[in-house]
Scaffold this motif. Structure first.
Motif, PDB file in Angstrom:
ATOM      1  N   LEU A   1      -3.548   4.952  -4.247  1.00 30.53           N
ATOM      2  CA  LEU A   1      -4.280   4.157  -3.258  1.00 30.53           C
ATOM      3  C   LEU A   1      -5.448   3.426  -3.911  1.00 30.53           C
ATOM      4  O   LEU A   1      -5.701   2.246  -3.640  1.00 30.53           O
TER       5      LEU A   1
ATOM      6  N   MET B   1       2.021   9.474  -5.526  1.00 27.96           N
ATOM      7  CA  MET B   1       2.554  10.782  -5.129  1.00 27.96           C
ATOM      8  C   MET B   1       3.619  11.263  -6.105  1.00 27.96           C
ATOM      9  O   MET B   1       3.662  12.450  -6.461  1.00 27.96           O
TER      10      MET B   1
ATOM     11  N   LEU C   1       1.016   4.204  -2.800  1.00 30.43           N
ATOM     12  CA  LEU C   1       0.892   5.623  -2.441  1.00 30.43           C
ATOM     13  C   LEU C   1       2.090   6.424  -2.937  1.00 30.43           C
ATOM     14  O   LEU C   1       1.934   7.522  -3.494  1.00 30.43           O
TER      15      LEU C   1
ATOM     16  N   LEU D   1       0.834  -1.210   0.000  1.00 29.62           N
ATOM     17  CA  LEU D   1       0.000   0.000   0.000  1.00 29.62           C
ATOM     18  C   LEU D   1       0.869   1.261   0.000  1.00 29.62           C
ATOM     19  O   LEU D   1       0.574   2.228  -0.705  1.00 29.62           O
ATOM     20  N   LEU D   2       1.924   1.241   0.795  1.00 30.35           N
ATOM     21  CA  LEU D   2       2.838   2.381   0.841  1.00 30.35           C
ATOM     22  C   LEU D   2       3.522   2.582  -0.512  1.00 30.35           C
ATOM     23  O   LEU D   2       3.729   3.719  -0.959  1.00 30.35           O
TER      24      LEU D   2
ATOM     25  N   ALA E   1      -1.618  10.701  -5.091  1.00 32.86           N
ATOM     26  CA  ALA E   1      -1.576   9.726  -3.995  1.00 32.86           C
ATOM     27  C   ALA E   1      -2.892   8.961  -3.897  1.00 32.86           C
ATOM     28  O   ALA E   1      -2.899   7.734  -3.707  1.00 32.86           O
ATOM     29  N   LEU E   2      -4.005   9.668  -4.035  1.00 30.99           N
ATOM     30  CA  LEU E   2      -5.311   9.012  -3.958  1.00 30.99           C
ATOM     31  C   LEU E   2      -5.530   8.089  -5.152  1.00 30.99           C
ATOM     32  O   LEU E   2      -6.163   7.029  -5.025  1.00 30.99           O
TER      33      LEU E   2
END
Length: 315
Positions: free
Chosen positions: A224, A105, A101, A97-98, A220-221
């Motif tokens: 995700l 980003m 993201l 997940l990171l 970023a969204l």
């Protein structure tokens, strides 16, 4: 009566009313069968549109011409990155997940740097970036057969009393987004820039930093969303984000956010997302062909934008 008129004056109310009417029409057509399941399914699918819709809303609120067209490619690449990092291992879910993201980003930040460095309109910069991202995704993720970790797949489909947990968490996230928009310096700076960028600069708003943060947030969204979609649909796909280009813009406008900038509406994003999902469900239930569904959806979106004065705002 006065309180009802005051409520109906809120732009976001109409998106929920539209979603309710579409649901009632579908339930009536099926003779009352499957109404509850339809709401559960709508909540499950609307989550993904809401997440990218909030990011798109912040970008559009910056003012005319600001839009993130790289979201579909971003979602596709992030889904591949997440699945490859997780590699089917529950212990790697957080790291995956990171990674998604971070990927998003980086794309969002690159979008703004492209806009700033080349002095080109955001619509051109993000569209150009999307082609580059797609090329990277094709070489990186094409043919990727890695399934999500069982725990992650179960989480994206987990329900409590018929309500998707992911939808509950997204509601909490949108409440936080609304607070940030109305109560925090960053959110007020976004609104100020959208209302009058020169006045915002003269008032001491750091315009460059705020725009950079906004495009990075949108990216970023998108990242995700790509990871969550891969978990929900049991795998990454180059085309997994394609439908979210139109949808992310449509939910922002239908939800009451001004395309002229300076005015955002977070609750409306939820109402519009549910409306679009339920509209598609209704058309499928009525047996409408895929081509006609696209035409009708497009006409309805154009109609809503026109009724909201979108054409005037764009001039």
């Amino acid at each position: 009566m006065a309180s009802l008129r005051l409520l109906l004056a809120k732009p976001w109310v109409w998106s929920f009313i539209g979603a309710g009417l579409v649901w009632l029409a579908t339930v009536a057509f099926t003779g009352g069968y499957g109404g509850g399941g339809m709401i559960t399914a709508a909540l499950s699918l609307a989550v993904f549109t809401v997440i990218v819709g909030v990011g798109q809303m912040f970008v559009i609120t910056l003012g005319p011409g600001n839009v993130d067209l790289s979201l579909p490619a971003n979602i596709g690449l992030a889904s591949a990155v997440a699945m490859k990092v997780m590699d089917g291992n529950d212990a790697m879910i957080v790291v995956g997940l990171l990674a998604a993201l971070a990927c998003g980003m980086a794309i969002g930040a690159a979008n703004y740097l492209l806009i700033r460095a080349l002095r080109i309109p955001p619509i051109i910069a993000t569209l150009s970036a999307s082609f580059i991202i797609q090329s990277i995704d094709i070489s990186y993720g094409r043919g990727l057969q890695i399934k999500p970790p069982p725990g992650f797949a179960d989480f994206t489909n987990w329900q409590v009393f018929g309500i998707p947990v992911l939808a509950i968490l997204t509601v909490v996230f949108t409440i936080g987004a609304a607070i940030a928009l109305q109560r925090m310096i960053y959110g007020r700076s976004v609104l100020a820039i959208g209302q009058n960028i020169r006045a915002a600069w003269l008032a001491g708003v750091n315009v460059g930093r705020t725009r950079f943060l906004t495009y990075t947030l949108s990216g970023a969204l998108g990242g995700l969303d790509g990871a969550l979609l891969a978990g929900y649909f049991r795998g990454a796909n180059v085309d997994i984000g394609n439908e979210y280009l139109l949808a992310s813009i449509a939910v922002v406008v239908i939800g009451g956010t001004s395309v002229a900038g300076g005015k955002a509406n977070v609750p409306g994003v939820w109402g519009a997302a549910l409306f679009l999902v339920l509209l598609l469900t209704m058309l499928n239930t009525f047996g409408v062909s895929a081509g006609v569904r696209l035409v009708l959806t497009g006409l309805i979106i154009v109609g809503v934008i026109t009724a909201a004065g979108g054409q005037k705002a764009l001039r």
